[in-house]
Design a protein around this motif. Structure first.
Motif, mmCIF file in Angstrom:
data_model
loop_
_atom_site.group_PDB
_atom_site.id
_atom_site.type_symbol
_atom_site.label_atom_id
_atom_site.label_comp_id
_atom_site.label_asym_id
_atom_site.label_seq_id
_atom_site.Cartn_x
_atom_site.Cartn_y
_atom_site.Cartn_z
ATOM 1 N N UNK A 61 0.878 -1.206 -0.206
ATOM 2 C CA UNK A 61 0.044 -0.096 0.077
ATOM 3 C C UNK A 61 0.897 1.345 -0.025
ATOM 4 N N UNK A 62 0.324 2.258 -0.647
ATOM 5 C CA UNK A 62 1.243 3.840 -0.683
ATOM 6 C C UNK A 62 0.026 4.769 -0.282
ATOM 7 N N UNK A 63 0.426 5.565 0.574
ATOM 8 C CA UNK A 63 -0.160 6.748 1.185
ATOM 9 C C UNK A 63 -0.567 7.635 0.001
ATOM 10 N N UNK A 64 -1.941 7.980 0.025
ATOM 11 C CA UNK A 64 -2.600 8.665 -0.978
ATOM 12 C C UNK A 64 -1.846 10.305 -0.988
ATOM 13 N N UNK A 65 -1.838 10.721 0.021
ATOM 14 C CA UNK A 65 -1.183 12.178 0.428
ATOM 15 C C UNK A 65 0.261 12.201 0.072
ATOM 16 N N UNK A 66 0.826 11.220 -0.197
ATOM 17 C CA UNK A 66 2.486 11.371 -0.610
ATOM 18 C C UNK A 66 2.310 11.837 -2.140
ATOM 19 N N UNK A 67 1.442 11.686 -2.866
ATOM 20 C CA UNK A 67 1.203 12.209 -4.091
ATOM 21 C C UNK A 67 0.978 13.854 -4.141
ATOM 22 N N UNK A 68 1.278 14.556 -5.258
ATOM 23 C CA UNK A 68 1.123 15.802 -5.241
ATOM 24 C C UNK A 68 -0.549 15.806 -5.416
ATOM 25 N N UNK A 69 -1.297 16.033 -4.744
ATOM 26 C CA UNK A 69 -2.670 16.045 -4.553
ATOM 27 C C UNK A 69 -3.302 16.930 -3.683
ATOM 28 N N UNK A 70 -4.515 17.218 -3.879
ATOM 29 C CA UNK A 70 -4.902 18.267 -3.171
ATOM 30 C C UNK A 70 -5.667 17.880 -1.663
ATOM 31 N N UNK A 71 -5.625 18.653 -0.719
ATOM 32 C CA UNK A 71 -5.744 18.304 0.708
ATOM 33 C C UNK A 71 -7.247 18.916 1.005
#
Length: 576
Positions: A61-71
């Motif tokens: 599994x990978x953390x979603x917010x480790x990507x350049x995403x909106x918060x």
């Protein structure tokens, strides 16, 4: 028969009382916790959660917010997960899709300002897309599904991106949600009215008629290369311009996240909304597997009965003709010559007793969980509840393990509290150490899917503070019972075991003893592993219960056959 009842009566009573308490505590309401429907009105804001990124290729599994995403802006902390969710790697957090309103269609909506992407993040994006990672969102406790355009089947999660013919990676930065809902039926309105009257918050009929329940949550991904002014084309009323955009490469210097949503009314019932996730295309194969396994068991049962009846009748006839003469007895061969060595304590009896006790514990846990699941208490909406129930039953059935081990140790004349401690620590210890090493390996790759240290300590506490004491409690009960009386006395001097023929080689008998039971259940095992490795839901516990019964019968019958032929070869070392 009386001795057998004495062995199993006390643990079975404890298991029955625990199961009765579990059932009584769960029937307080019609809907089980976590599975009751949630009613929404028009213009209500509906929450969307985000889980970790998953891949059927890496299973890390990978953390979603480790990507350049909106918060998210309204809510930044997620709800606490249960023990099973944490052990499975689920990490539910608020998603940036905070402005979804019930009944309000949106053509295109920008989530936040353009986000700059570093070179390291570009490489990570490309790697995750090539590894086929999926984004997992949850609405109303329903996972986001993706409908394959070619097959029309549902799959959990949305791909993070795709590869073109040349192997270039593109990001799916736009999701268009389709949320299906159904209005409350007259029966549901009456139930809701009774519930509101009990709570003292009675609503008008018009308010009840305006309530909805979410039935389906699907999305179609798009890769959109937004221009310098994303809001100029991406508007709430723009439903047709998505095909005008160029795809967004994974190595773009910045990324704009957007979404759209369409609300559709349907006549489907809330109780059937999980069918698209649980229905398997090859459900007929399960019935074929059950029928095939049943035929194997019936054939094996008939063969065992014929072989044993003919062999025993022949042996009894031969031995009954023998006069009581020691010289004649020495010339005989077969199982009767080793009858005074059959119950001789095996080598490493303490280890066999520990494994037998833990095996009885695992067997009781398996059937208890399957019965609980067949009764509907393990719902897929209750994420992680299956793992939690497994741990709970295993922990509380530690008394069964201690009881069985104590009874065996007392028969073999080796009662010792050290061996009872081994019963409660050997197999759980091997499992915990293995899980700890795997967790360390996962932590080196991604901290998102690794089990926190606090949860590991909680599992250790369940082991040493609940399971291990119950093992000793069961051992106390087992030691207090009378020793099982053996039908024959054991000789003081062990009988010499003659050289075994090739077909009685221990490794060959072990292989045969495992191949036949596996042949009866391998189809269901295939579906279980497919569900685990392909990120699917396995919920055919009725089939699994039948397969477990068939497996138990097959193991018992093949054990009888192998032990009989081993005793016929004058080898009394059958216990292991």
């Amino acid at each position: 028969m009386t001795r057998m009842l004495r062995i199993t009566s006390t643990p079975c009573v404890c298991l029955a009382l625990f199961t009765l308490f579990f059932l009584c505590s769960s029937v307080a309401s019609f809907y089980l916790p976590g599975t009751s429907p949630h009613n929404y009105r028009d213009n209500d804001n509906i929450e969307v959660q985000v889980n970790v990124l998953t891949s059927i290729n890496t299973h890390i599994p990978r953390a979603y917010y480790k990507l350049p995403s909106c918060y998210p802006k309204k809510k930044t902390h997620g709800e606490p997960e249960n023990l099973g969710e944490i052990l499975l790697g689920d990490r539910k957090l608020p998603s940036p899709y905070e402005d979804l309103t019930v009944g309000e269609d949106v053509g295109c909506q920008v989530l936040c300002d353009p986000i700059s992407v570093s070179d390291e993040q570009k490489t990570e994006f490309t790697k995750l897309i090539k590894d086929d990672y999926h984004v997992n969102l949850i609405m109303d406790n329903l996972p986001l599904a993706h409908v394959h355009p070619e097959t029309g089947t549902f799959s959990v999660g949305i791909p993070l991106g795709y590869l073109d013919e040349k192997g270039r990676a593109f990001v799916y930065n736009h999701l268009h949600f389709t949320v299906k809902y159904t209005p409350l039926s007259q029966e549901d309105q009456q139930k809701q009215r009774a519930k509101d009257m009990k709570a003292g918050t009675l609503l008008e009929d018009d308010d009840l008629a305006g309530m909805h329940r979410v039935i389906a949550f699907v999305a179609k991904p798009y890769s959109l290369l937004h221009g310098p002014n994303p809001a100029s084309l991406c508007t709430s009323s723009n439903f047709t311009a998505l095909d005008m955009y160029q795809p967004l490469p994974a190595d773009s210097p910045q990324i704009v996240w957007s979404y759209g949503v369409t609300w559709e009314e349907t006549e489907e019932q809330w109780q059937t909304r999980w069918d698209v996730y649980l229905n398997m295309e090859d459900h007929e194969i399960h019935w074929f597997s059950i029928m095939n396994s049943t035929l194997i068991v019936l054939f094996l049962t008939s063969m065992v009965a014929v072989i044993l009846m003919r062999a025993l009748r022949r042996d009894f006839t031969k031995y009954n003709r023998v006069e009581v003469d020691p010289e004649d007895l020495h010339e005989e061969t077969g199982w009767k010559l080793v009858h005074k060595d059959v119950f001789r304590p095996p080598t490493h009896a303490w280890l066999l007793a520990a494994l037998a006790g833990t095996g009885a514990q695992l067997l009781g846990m398996t059937f208890a969980v399957l019965v609980t699941a067949c009764l509907g208490f393990v719902a897929p909406a209750n994420r992680g509840v299956l793992v939690t129930v497994l741990l709970v039953f295993f922990v509380f059935l530690g008394m069964y393990a201690g009881y069985i081990s104590a009874r065996l140790l007392k028969v073999w004349g080796q009662p010792s509290w050290r061996y009872i401690f081994a019963t409660g620590t050997i197999v759980p210890g091997i499992a915990f150490v293995t899980f700890f090493i795997i967790n360390l390996a996962v932590r080196t790759q991604s901290r998102a899917g690794a089990v926190p240290m606090a949860t590991m300590i909680a599992v250790l506490a369940m082991w040493f503070c609940i399971s291990l004491p119950l093992v000793f409690v069961g051992a106390v009960v087992g030691y207090k019972r009378d020793t099982i009386k053996l039908p024959v006395a054991t000789n003081q001097i062990p009988r010499c075991v003659p050289p075994a023929s090739w077909h009685m080689n221990p490794w060959l008998t072990v292989a045969i003893g495992g191949i036949l039971p596996f042949g009866a259940v391998f189809i269901e095992v295939f579906f279980i592993f497919a569900a685990v490795w392909l990120n699917r839901y396995y919920y055919v516990f009725g089939f699994l219960f039948l397969v477990a019964v068939i497996l138990a019968i097959t193991c018992a019958e093949i054990t009888i056959v192998i032990c009989y032929f081993q005793l016929c070869a004058e080898d009394y070392r059958w216990a292991w």
